[in-house]
Design a protein around this motif. Structure first.
Motif, short mmCIF file in Angstrom:
data_model
loop_
_atom_site.label_atom_id
_atom_site.label_comp_id
_atom_site.label_asym_id
_atom_site.label_seq_id
_atom_site.Cartn_x
_atom_site.Cartn_y
_atom_site.Cartn_z
N HIS A 1 -30.52 6.57 -49.16
CA HIS A 1 -30.92 7.96 -49.34
C HIS A 1 -32.01 8.24 -48.32
N PHE A 2 -31.69 9.08 -47.33
CA PHE A 2 -32.65 9.39 -46.27
C PHE A 2 -33.63 10.46 -46.73
N ALA A 3 -34.67 10.65 -45.95
CA ALA A 3 -35.73 11.61 -46.26
C ALA A 3 -35.18 13.04 -46.38
N GLU A 4 -35.91 13.85 -47.10
CA GLU A 4 -35.48 15.21 -47.39
C GLU A 4 -35.35 16.06 -46.13
N ARG A 5 -34.72 17.21 -46.32
CA ARG A 5 -34.52 18.14 -45.20
C ARG A 5 -35.85 18.51 -44.54
N ARG A 6 -35.73 18.91 -43.27
CA ARG A 6 -36.87 19.31 -42.44
C ARG A 6 -37.81 18.14 -42.14
N GLN A 7 -37.27 16.91 -42.24
CA GLN A 7 -38.04 15.72 -41.87
C GLN A 7 -37.21 14.89 -40.89
N GLU A 8 -36.81 15.55 -39.80
CA GLU A 8 -35.87 14.94 -38.85
C GLU A 8 -36.43 13.66 -38.23
N ALA A 9 -37.68 13.67 -37.84
CA ALA A 9 -38.26 12.49 -37.18
C ALA A 9 -38.30 11.30 -38.14
N VAL A 10 -38.57 11.56 -39.40
CA VAL A 10 -38.59 10.48 -40.39
C VAL A 10 -37.19 9.90 -40.55
N GLY B 1 -41.05 6.85 -45.66
CA GLY B 1 -40.08 7.52 -46.53
C GLY B 1 -40.12 9.02 -46.43
N GLY B 2 -41.13 9.57 -45.73
CA GLY B 2 -41.29 11.01 -45.70
C GLY B 2 -42.06 11.47 -46.92
N SER B 3 -41.62 12.52 -47.54
CA SER B 3 -42.34 13.10 -48.67
C SER B 3 -42.17 12.28 -49.95
N GLU B 4 -41.28 11.30 -49.94
CA GLU B 4 -41.05 10.44 -51.11
C GLU B 4 -40.55 9.10 -50.62
N ASP B 5 -40.92 8.02 -51.29
CA ASP B 5 -40.43 6.70 -50.90
C ASP B 5 -38.91 6.68 -50.88
N ARG B 6 -38.34 6.16 -49.82
CA ARG B 6 -36.89 6.06 -49.68
C ARG B 6 -36.54 4.67 -49.13
#
Length: 279
Positions: free
Chosen positions: A172-181, A147-152
């Motif tokens: 809802h995709f992962a937050e900005r600056r987490q392109e690979a996620v 999910g990146g910095s938060e479960d998504r």
């Protein structure tokens, strides 16, 4: 779980109590039963779909959120950053104040006290939700492996749009600056979209149209905004307060008739809605 009649009575009592205690407006000055614009629709538009990240945590009135939705009255609404308790209130206000009756299904992937309140040992559920004027079946909720910095995650339901059965996704995709996620999330979502000949994909993808991570979705579907493409051409309408296009209504096997972006004072994301051609 409270029954429908009990929920509506509770919502009505809450509105009356607020008016009695503080008069017709709350601390922010917003009217509790906010009148709709003169050009607002009068009933649900059967072929209209909407996506809206309602902003969380934000100190916003669910009555105001309901009024925003009622102004355009889509058949199907996908909400992101949604707490179950907030969505319950939004649905009740839509019926109580504006006469719009929606079914609701939840796609919560996280329990978070900071976002949704509740008791510290029993925090509120947070994620996506879909409201539909028609019943929904075959709900699935999938949490992305990363999910990146938060479960998504994403949710999907089958419901009616324009009188025909359609698979509707909300993500809802992962937050900005987490392109690979986000790239990994797009692959997971695209694999499921590909199973359906007709699909509507709603969500906050946290990526601009030409971001490489959206390629798996673009390979299967088109955006309802005719100027938005996976290549940097056209005057794609932005959907956020920071002038980026992050919110999409992707269509697979369906054509759009009209696309609108409606800025809202109640979220950092705009409401995005589209009327779809006969399916």
């Amino acid at each position: 779980m409270l029954g429908k009649g009990t929920r509506l009575l509770a919502a009505a009592a809450a509105v009356v109590a607020c008016v009695v205690l503080v008069g017709p407006t709350g601390p922010s000055g917003a009217h509790f039963a906010r009148p709709l614009p003169v050009d607002a629709v009068k009933d649900v538009v059967p072929n209209r779909v909407m996506t809206w990240n309602i902003c969380n945590p934000c100190e916003e009135s669910n009555i105001n959120r309901a009024a925003e939705i009622a102004t355009y009255a889509p058949q199907v609404i996908g909400l992101q950053e949604a707490c179950v308790r907030d969505v319950e209130k939004i649905r009740d206000y839509l019926e109580l104040l504006y006469g719009l009756d929606y079914h609701v299904r939840y796609g919560a992937v996280l329990r978070n006290w900071g976002r949704c309140g509740g008791a510290p040992w029993s925090p509120g559920a947070y994620g996506q939700a879909v409201l539909s004027a028609a019943p929904m079946t075959d709900r699935v909720v999938v949490e992305y492996p990363d999910g990146g910095s938060e479960d998504r995650g994403y949710m999907a339901v089958t419901t009616l749009v324009g009188g025909r059965s359609v698979r509707v996704f909300n993500t809802h995709f992962a937050e900005r600056r987490q392109e690979a996620v986000r790239a990994g999330q797009a692959r997971v979502l695209a694999a499921e979209i590909a199973r359906y000949d007709r699909a509507v994909v709603l969500g906050d993808f946290n990526a601009v149209p030409d971001a490489p991570e959206l390629a798996p979705v673009w390979s299967l579907a088109t955006d309802t905004d005719p100027e938005c493409h996976p290549s940097p051409v056209g005057a794609c309408t932005t959907t956020t307060d920071w002038h980026s296009k992050f919110d999409y209504i992707f269509l697979r096997g369906i054509s759009p008739l009209r696309h609108r972006v409606e800025p809202s004072p109640h979220s950092d994301h705009h409401l995005v809605h589209a009327d779809l051609a006969p399916i």
